[in-house]
Scaffold this motif. Structure first.
Motif, PDB file in Angstrom:
ATOM      1  N   TYR A 156      11.868  13.556  -5.924  1.00 26.06           N
ATOM      2  CA  TYR A 156      10.814  12.609  -5.556  1.00 26.06           C
ATOM      3  C   TYR A 156       9.460  13.266  -5.292  1.00 26.06           C
ATOM      4  O   TYR A 156       8.425  12.611  -5.397  1.00 26.06           O
ATOM      5  N   SER A 157       9.427  14.563  -5.023  1.00 22.55           N
ATOM      6  CA  SER A 157       8.131  15.232  -4.852  1.00 22.55           C
ATOM      7  C   SER A 157       7.340  15.212  -6.160  1.00 22.55           C
ATOM      8  O   SER A 157       6.111  15.269  -6.143  1.00 22.55           O
ATOM      9  N   PRO A 165       0.768  -1.240   0.000  1.00 21.13           N
ATOM     10  CA  PRO A 165       0.000   0.000   0.000  1.00 21.13           C
ATOM     11  C   PRO A 165       0.801   1.294   0.000  1.00 21.13           C
ATOM     12  O   PRO A 165       0.249   2.361  -0.280  1.00 21.13           O
ATOM     13  N   ALA A 166       2.091   1.249   0.358  1.00 22.61           N
ATOM     14  CA  ALA A 166       2.848   2.496   0.480  1.00 22.61           C
ATOM     15  C   ALA A 166       4.328   2.233   0.262  1.00 22.61           C
ATOM     16  O   ALA A 166       4.790   1.092   0.299  1.00 22.61           O
ATOM     17  N   CYS A 167       5.052   3.319   0.046  1.00 23.70           N
ATOM     18  CA  CYS A 167       6.471   3.229  -0.283  1.00 23.70           C
ATOM     19  C   CYS A 167       7.227   4.367   0.389  1.00 23.70           C
ATOM     20  O   CYS A 167       6.722   5.491   0.462  1.00 23.70           O
ATOM     21  N   VAL A 168       8.433   4.072   0.853  1.00 22.55           N
ATOM     22  CA  VAL A 168       9.333   5.098   1.369  1.00 22.55           C
ATOM     23  C   VAL A 168      10.553   5.177   0.458  1.00 22.55           C
ATOM     24  O   VAL A 168      10.874   4.230  -0.256  1.00 22.55           O
ATOM     25  N   VAL A 169      11.223   6.319   0.512  1.00 20.09           N
ATOM     26  CA  VAL A 169      12.437   6.519  -0.266  1.00 20.09           C
ATOM     27  C   VAL A 169      13.332   7.502   0.467  1.00 20.09           C
ATOM     28  O   VAL A 169      12.844   8.399   1.153  1.00 20.09           O
ATOM     29  N   LEU A 170      14.610   7.313   0.318  1.00 16.21           N
ATOM     30  CA  LEU A 170      15.600   8.237   0.848  1.00 16.21           C
ATOM     31  C   LEU A 170      16.265   8.872  -0.362  1.00 16.21           C
ATOM     32  O   LEU A 170      16.953   8.184  -1.130  1.00 16.21           O
ATOM     33  N   GLY A 171      16.005  10.162  -0.577  1.00 14.77           N
ATOM     34  CA  GLY A 171      16.552  10.801  -1.766  1.00 14.77           C
ATOM     35  C   GLY A 171      16.215  12.273  -1.838  1.00 14.77           C
ATOM     36  O   GLY A 171      15.671  12.858  -0.906  1.00 14.77           O
ATOM     37  N   ASP A 172      16.509  12.863  -2.975  1.00 13.88           N
ATOM     38  CA  ASP A 172      16.335  14.292  -3.220  1.00 13.88           C
ATOM     39  C   ASP A 172      14.849  14.659  -3.223  1.00 13.88           C
ATOM     40  O   ASP A 172      14.105  14.221  -4.102  1.00 13.88           O
ATOM     41  N   PRO A 173      14.418  15.500  -2.259  1.00 14.52           N
ATOM     42  CA  PRO A 173      12.998  15.882  -2.216  1.00 14.52           C
ATOM     43  C   PRO A 173      12.523  16.583  -3.492  1.00 14.52           C
ATOM     44  O   PRO A 173      11.375  16.385  -3.906  1.00 14.52           O
ATOM     45  N   ALA A 174      13.377  17.361  -4.124  1.00 13.18           N
ATOM     46  CA  ALA A 174      12.966  18.058  -5.351  1.00 13.18           C
ATOM     47  C   ALA A 174      12.630  17.060  -6.453  1.00 13.18           C
ATOM     48  O   ALA A 174      11.695  17.271  -7.230  1.00 13.18           O
TER      49      ALA A 174
END
Length: 171
Positions: free
Chosen positions: A117-118, A106-115
């Protein structure tokens, strides 16, 4: 461009792609370890018109405050330098975000550049009470729902530390 799931013949090609895109072999080694230890949920490749693999996205399980809510972590996402900026990442993520919910994720997380991945509807994980297991810059740890349900509904009162598979600790 064709987006498809990884096939056995892609394993070494993906390894070469990751080694060419990232500064070290850490991501390539991580993908091999996740694959070997059965911690790979979804591995997608993007192929150009000649059939060459030009992109890769991998998803693996994460725990939230020790709970398995069937959430996934995106890591790594890689696009061949010759194809960066041409929509390969968007195509990979679009396919992944259609496929994962079909299998109950149902959901996903990521560690990365907010610009970056937003653009894919990721938002700061801290906004819903989630924190990364590693010390990371503010806003770099992000989350998104893959369904119509809100993150608050998906969390159902659970919050706290998000933990990736043990293979990530080798990075």
């Amino acid at each position: 461009m064709l987006i498809r799931t990884e096939a056995p013949a892609d394993i070494l090609v993906i390894d070469r792609l990751l080694k060419s895109v990232f500064e070290t072999d850490a991501e390539a080694d991580l993908v091999m370890a996740l694959r070997e230890n059965g911690q790979l949920t979804l591995s997608l490749v993007a192929c150009d018109d000649d059939g060459a693999v030009v992109g890769h996205a991998l998803f693996s399980p994460v725990l939230i405050d020790g709970n398995d809510l069937s959430w996934q972590g995106l890591a790594p996402l890689a696009v061949a330098k010759s194809h960066q900026g041409s929509g390969v990442a968007r195509a990979l993520l679009t396919e992944a975000f259609l496929t994962l919910p079909q299998f109950g994720y149902p959901a996903c997380v990521v560690l990365g550049d907010p610009a970056f991945y937003s653009k894919f509807q990721f938002e700061p994980a801290s906004a819903v009470g989630l924190e990364c297991q590693w010390e990371v810059p503010e806003g770099a740890f992000q989350v998104r729902s893959l369904t119509e349900a809100s993150l608050a509904t998906l969390l159902d009162g659970v919050s706290g530390l998000v933990e990736y598979s043990a293979e990530f600790n080798q990075l």
